[in-house]
Scaffold this motif. Structure first.
Motif, PDB file in Angstrom:
ATOM      1  N   LYS A   1       0.827  -1.208   0.000  1.00 30.12           N
ATOM      2  CA  LYS A   1       0.000   0.000   0.000  1.00 30.12           C
ATOM      3  C   LYS A   1       0.865   1.263   0.000  1.00 30.12           C
TER       4      LYS A   1
ATOM      5  N   LEU B   1      -7.174   2.047  12.816  1.00 28.11           N
ATOM      6  CA  LEU B   1      -8.602   1.881  12.510  1.00 28.11           C
ATOM      7  C   LEU B   1      -9.100   0.517  12.985  1.00 28.11           C
ATOM      8  N   ARG B   2      -8.258  -0.536  12.792  1.00 28.72           N
ATOM      9  CA  ARG B   2      -8.610  -1.869  13.282  1.00 28.72           C
ATOM     10  C   ARG B   2      -8.798  -1.843  14.801  1.00 28.72           C
ATOM     11  N   MET B   3      -7.862  -1.152  15.491  1.00 29.31           N
ATOM     12  CA  MET B   3      -7.937  -1.098  16.956  1.00 29.31           C
ATOM     13  C   MET B   3      -9.179  -0.315  17.391  1.00 29.31           C
TER      14      MET B   3
ATOM     15  N   SER C   1     -12.023  -0.162  15.739  1.00 26.78           N
ATOM     16  CA  SER C   1     -13.157  -1.077  15.549  1.00 26.78           C
ATOM     17  C   SER C   1     -13.223  -2.074  16.698  1.00 26.78           C
ATOM     18  N   SER C   2     -12.047  -2.574  17.106  1.00 24.38           N
ATOM     19  CA  SER C   2     -12.030  -3.542  18.208  1.00 24.38           C
ATOM     20  C   SER C   2     -12.499  -2.911  19.511  1.00 24.38           C
TER      21      SER C   2
ATOM     22  N   MET D   1     -14.624  -0.468  19.716  1.00 23.96           N
ATOM     23  CA  MET D   1     -16.076  -0.291  19.585  1.00 23.96           C
ATOM     24  C   MET D   1     -16.815  -1.610  19.809  1.00 23.96           C
ATOM     25  N   ILE D   2     -16.230  -2.694  19.272  1.00 20.66           N
ATOM     26  CA  ILE D   2     -16.841  -4.025  19.475  1.00 20.66           C
ATOM     27  C   ILE D   2     -16.815  -4.367  20.970  1.00 20.66           C
ATOM     28  N   ALA D   3     -15.660  -4.072  21.610  1.00 20.06           N
ATOM     29  CA  ALA D   3     -15.532  -4.364  23.047  1.00 20.06           C
ATOM     30  C   ALA D   3     -16.588  -3.596  23.846  1.00 20.06           C
TER      31      ALA D   3
ATOM     32  N   GLN E   1     -19.500  -2.605  22.693  1.00 19.31           N
ATOM     33  CA  GLN E   1     -20.792  -3.237  22.380  1.00 19.31           C
ATOM     34  C   GLN E   1     -21.019  -4.495  23.221  1.00 19.31           C
TER      35      GLN E   1
ATOM     36  N   ILE F   1      -0.052  -6.299  16.131  1.00 20.19           N
ATOM     37  CA  ILE F   1      -0.977  -6.255  17.275  1.00 20.19           C
ATOM     38  C   ILE F   1      -2.415  -6.100  16.800  1.00 20.19           C
ATOM     39  N   SER F   2      -2.614  -5.236  15.790  1.00 19.21           N
ATOM     40  CA  SER F   2      -3.987  -4.977  15.325  1.00 19.21           C
ATOM     41  C   SER F   2      -4.586  -6.188  14.627  1.00 19.21           C
ATOM     42  N   LYS F   3      -3.735  -7.190  14.321  1.00 16.89           N
ATOM     43  CA  LYS F   3      -4.268  -8.434  13.748  1.00 16.89           C
ATOM     44  C   LYS F   3      -4.314  -9.543  14.793  1.00 16.89           C
ATOM     45  N   GLY F   4      -4.049  -9.181  16.054  1.00 20.97           N
ATOM     46  CA  GLY F   4      -4.250 -10.123  17.150  1.00 20.97           C
ATOM     47  C   GLY F   4      -2.987 -10.730  17.722  1.00 20.97           C
TER      48      GLY F   4
ATOM     49  N   VAL G   1      -7.531  -3.194  24.445  1.00 25.17           N
ATOM     50  CA  VAL G   1      -8.118  -4.251  23.601  1.00 25.17           C
ATOM     51  C   VAL G   1      -7.734  -5.624  24.166  1.00 25.17           C
TER      52      VAL G   1
END
Lengths: 254, 76
Positions: free
Chosen positions: A4, A111-113, A115-116, A118-120, A122, A212-215, A243
């Motif tokens: 990218k 951005l991934r973190m 989203s995570s 926000m999911i947490a 929720q 980290i953002s991929k786990g 996270v």
């Protein structure tokens, strides 16, 4: 991540400084050639070369400084602000920057973190605001470091025109050789300094953030930089800790 | 029918966009549907994908391309 990247930050820095050094390094030679067409004594000619070189360098310094700030310092500042807002619980913030370089790659990890987080929220409800004291990261910002480097060059630039006088060299030949040598040496010094103080820690942080953002929480982030990069390291570490805690809570709850 | 490899493929795609919490969204969605993915018909499979996208991808513009990406990974 790498596919990218269109133009990396290091290349942008080198391009900015190279352009600045080449143009400002060429000025004494060009001015000397122009002045040699007229019948002017050597002291006046040297003074004119000095003044014109300095004036052109000031203009170049401002233009290149503004471009480097827009290319590198501003996106980094945007990321720091976005991270601080996310840590305060404001998830409306947009952490994406479209610079086409490592800064953009880092923003995608962020951005991934986000989203995570926000999911947490929720799944686990709003997280508690940290009460622990947050270490303060001091030091110069990326923009300040770049401006200091440019200003230092600007101040040292008149040396180009003094060297031929000190060495009693021919004006045209002396100015050209001194300009070239000075530009090459300064370019190497500044790019090495900016690369070590900004790029090396930032690239290490971007690679860790991607994992980290991929786990992959086996990757750790150490806060070893000062200034803006140190703030990025600290804030990303705080976000990844949050996270990771949410993941442990989810795993314990299952 | 959705097998373990399909779930793993969906997990990889969701983590790429929603980070490490994405896998829990999938587990929760499967639990909410209440049927073993191996017994899913087409409707249940679509329901799972939609539920996961709604809960993990907050940019709705990404839903359609991601749905296609997941379905494409499932048919391979």
């Amino acid at each position: 991540m790498a596919d990218k990247i269109k133009l990396n930050v290091e290349l942008k820095l080198i391009m900015g400084f190279l352009f600045f050094f080449i143009i400002s390094g060429m000025v004494p030679g060009i001015v000397s050639v122009f002045i040699s067409l007229f019948d002017i004594d050597i002291e006046t000619a040297n003074l004119m070369v000095l003044i014109i070189t300095f004036s052109v360098s000031v203009i170049l310094c401002v233009i290149i400084g503004l471009y480097l700030i827009k290319w590198i310092a501003e996106p980094i500042k945007k990321l720091i602000t976005a991270m601080e807002k996310m840590l305060e619980g404001d998830m409306t913030v947009d952490p994406i920057v479209t610079t086409g370089d490592e800064i953009e790659a880092f923003s995608i990890s962020l951005l991934r973190m986000k989203s995570s987080l926000m999911i947490a929220t929720q799944m686990l409800g709003p997280y508690e605001v940290e009460e622990q004291e947050i270490p303060e990261v001091k030091g110069f910002s990326v923009g300040e470091k770049m401006i200091f480097s440019l200003i230092l060059f600007l101040v040292l630039n008149p040396i180009i025109t003094i060297i031929p006088v000190i060495l009693s060299l021919d004006l045209l030949l002396g100015a050209s050789i001194a300009s070239l040598l000075f530009s090459v040496i300064m370019l190497l010094i500044f790019v090495t300094y900016l690369n070590r103080s900004i790029m090396e820690p930032f690239i290490a942080l971007t690679e860790a953030a991607d994992k980290i953002s991929k786990g992959d929480f086996g990757t750790s982030i150490e806060i070893k930089s000062s200034g803006d990069i140190g703030r990025l390291e600290l804030n990303f570490k705080r976000i990844s800790d949050r996270v990771e805690r949410a993941i442990k809570e989810m795993e314990n709850g299952q | 029918m959705v097998n373990d490899a399909d779930i793993q493929a969906m997990e990889n795609i969701i983590i790429e966009h929603a980070g490490p919490m994405g896998k829990f969204v999938i587990k929760k969605a499967i639990a909410d549907i209440g049927i073993d993915p191996n017994s899913y018909g087409r409707d249940s499979a679509n329901k799972l994908i939609n539920m996961v996208l709604e809960r993990s991808i907050f940019d709705t513009a990404k839903w359609d391309p991601l749905r296609k990406q997941i379905l494409s990974a499932w048919t391979q």
